[in-house]
Design an enzyme around this catalytic site. Structure first.
Site, PDB file in Angstrom:
ATOM      1  N   GLY A   1       1.194   3.704  -3.154  1.00  0.00           N
ATOM      2  CA  GLY A   1       0.229   4.742  -3.485  1.00  0.00           C
ATOM      3  C   GLY A   1      -0.237   5.567  -2.304  1.00  0.00           C
ATOM      4  O   GLY A   1      -0.995   6.518  -2.469  1.00  0.00           O
ATOM      5  N   HIS A   2       0.205   5.239  -1.082  1.00  0.00           N
ATOM      6  CA  HIS A   2      -0.306   5.931   0.119  1.00  0.00           C
ATOM      7  C   HIS A   2       0.847   6.345   1.018  1.00  0.00           C
ATOM      8  O   HIS A   2       1.059   5.729   2.055  1.00  0.00           O
ATOM      9  CB  HIS A   2      -1.243   5.007   0.880  1.00  0.00           C
ATOM     10  N   PHE A   3       1.561   7.258   0.839  1.00  0.00           N
ATOM     11  CA  PHE A   3       1.691   8.161  -0.296  1.00  0.00           C
ATOM     12  C   PHE A   3       3.109   8.021  -0.796  1.00  0.00           C
ATOM     13  O   PHE A   3       4.006   7.872   0.026  1.00  0.00           O
ATOM     14  CB  PHE A   3       1.414   9.597   0.125  1.00  0.00           C
TER      15      PHE A   3
ATOM     16  N   TYR B   1       0.810  -1.225   0.000  1.00  0.00           N
ATOM     17  CA  TYR B   1       0.000   0.000   0.000  1.00  0.00           C
ATOM     18  C   TYR B   1       0.838   1.268   0.000  1.00  0.00           C
ATOM     19  O   TYR B   1       0.352   2.333  -0.382  1.00  0.00           O
ATOM     20  CB  TYR B   1      -0.992   0.011   1.164  1.00  0.00           C
TER      21      TYR B   1
ATOM     22  N   VAL C   1       2.481   6.637   4.619  1.00  0.00           N
ATOM     23  CA  VAL C   1       1.700   6.581   5.855  1.00  0.00           C
ATOM     24  C   VAL C   1       0.808   5.342   5.778  1.00  0.00           C
ATOM     25  O   VAL C   1       0.142   5.117   4.764  1.00  0.00           O
ATOM     26  CB  VAL C   1       0.822   7.842   6.022  1.00  0.00           C
TER      27      VAL C   1
END
Length: 145
Positions: A47-49, A44, A54
């Site tokens: 894309g986060h971020f 994850y 985070v």
């Protein structure tokens, strides 16, 4: 107290969604303390971020629910192999206090508040180095598969 191999006996989750790495304290019918080691390799974070990784809040809640699930399964002396599954069915009073980032060791704690007809209510919190990251009341339902 429980390594990832034993945890996998009590949770049906697998990579990349198994969010409990180790259980260090377990009091049947009462409470659990577990850990999730957060690494930059988590899918994850792409894309986060990308420039400021985070851990998504929903995954922190899911990690707390998985720790609660281990406590529930162990307390009932059941496993998914017995045809039982533990569904995360709700959360109340959810609050986020600090971001969780790669390199953090997320401590997951759950305490049983009530159990009625297969619906369990847990008081949960997630901390990093003793600092509160998230707290919530989590509901789980024990159901036949």
């Amino acid at each position: 107290m429980m390594d990832v191999n034993e945890i996998r006996r009590y949770l049906p989750h697998r990579y990349p969604f198994l969010l409990v790495d180790r259980v260090v304290e377990l009091n049947l019918g009462e409470s659990i303390v577990a850990y999730k080691n957060v690494t930059i390799n988590e899918p994850y974070f792409n894309g986060h971020f990308p420039d400021h990784p985070v851990m998504p809040g929903v995954l922190i809640i899911e990690a707390m629910a998985q720790a609660a699930g281990v406590l529930g399964f162990k307390t009932m002396d059941k496993t998914p192999e017995d045809g039982s599954i533990y569904y995360f069915v709700g959360s109340d009073k959810t609050r986020f206090k600090r971001p969780v980032v790669p390199g953090d060791c997320l401590q997951l704690e759950a305490k049983i508040l009530t159990e009625k007809r297969g619906i369990w209510k847990f008081e949960c919190k997630a901390t990093v180095d003793g600092e509160l990251a998230c707290s919530a009341t989590i509901l789980c339902a024990d159901r036949k598969v």
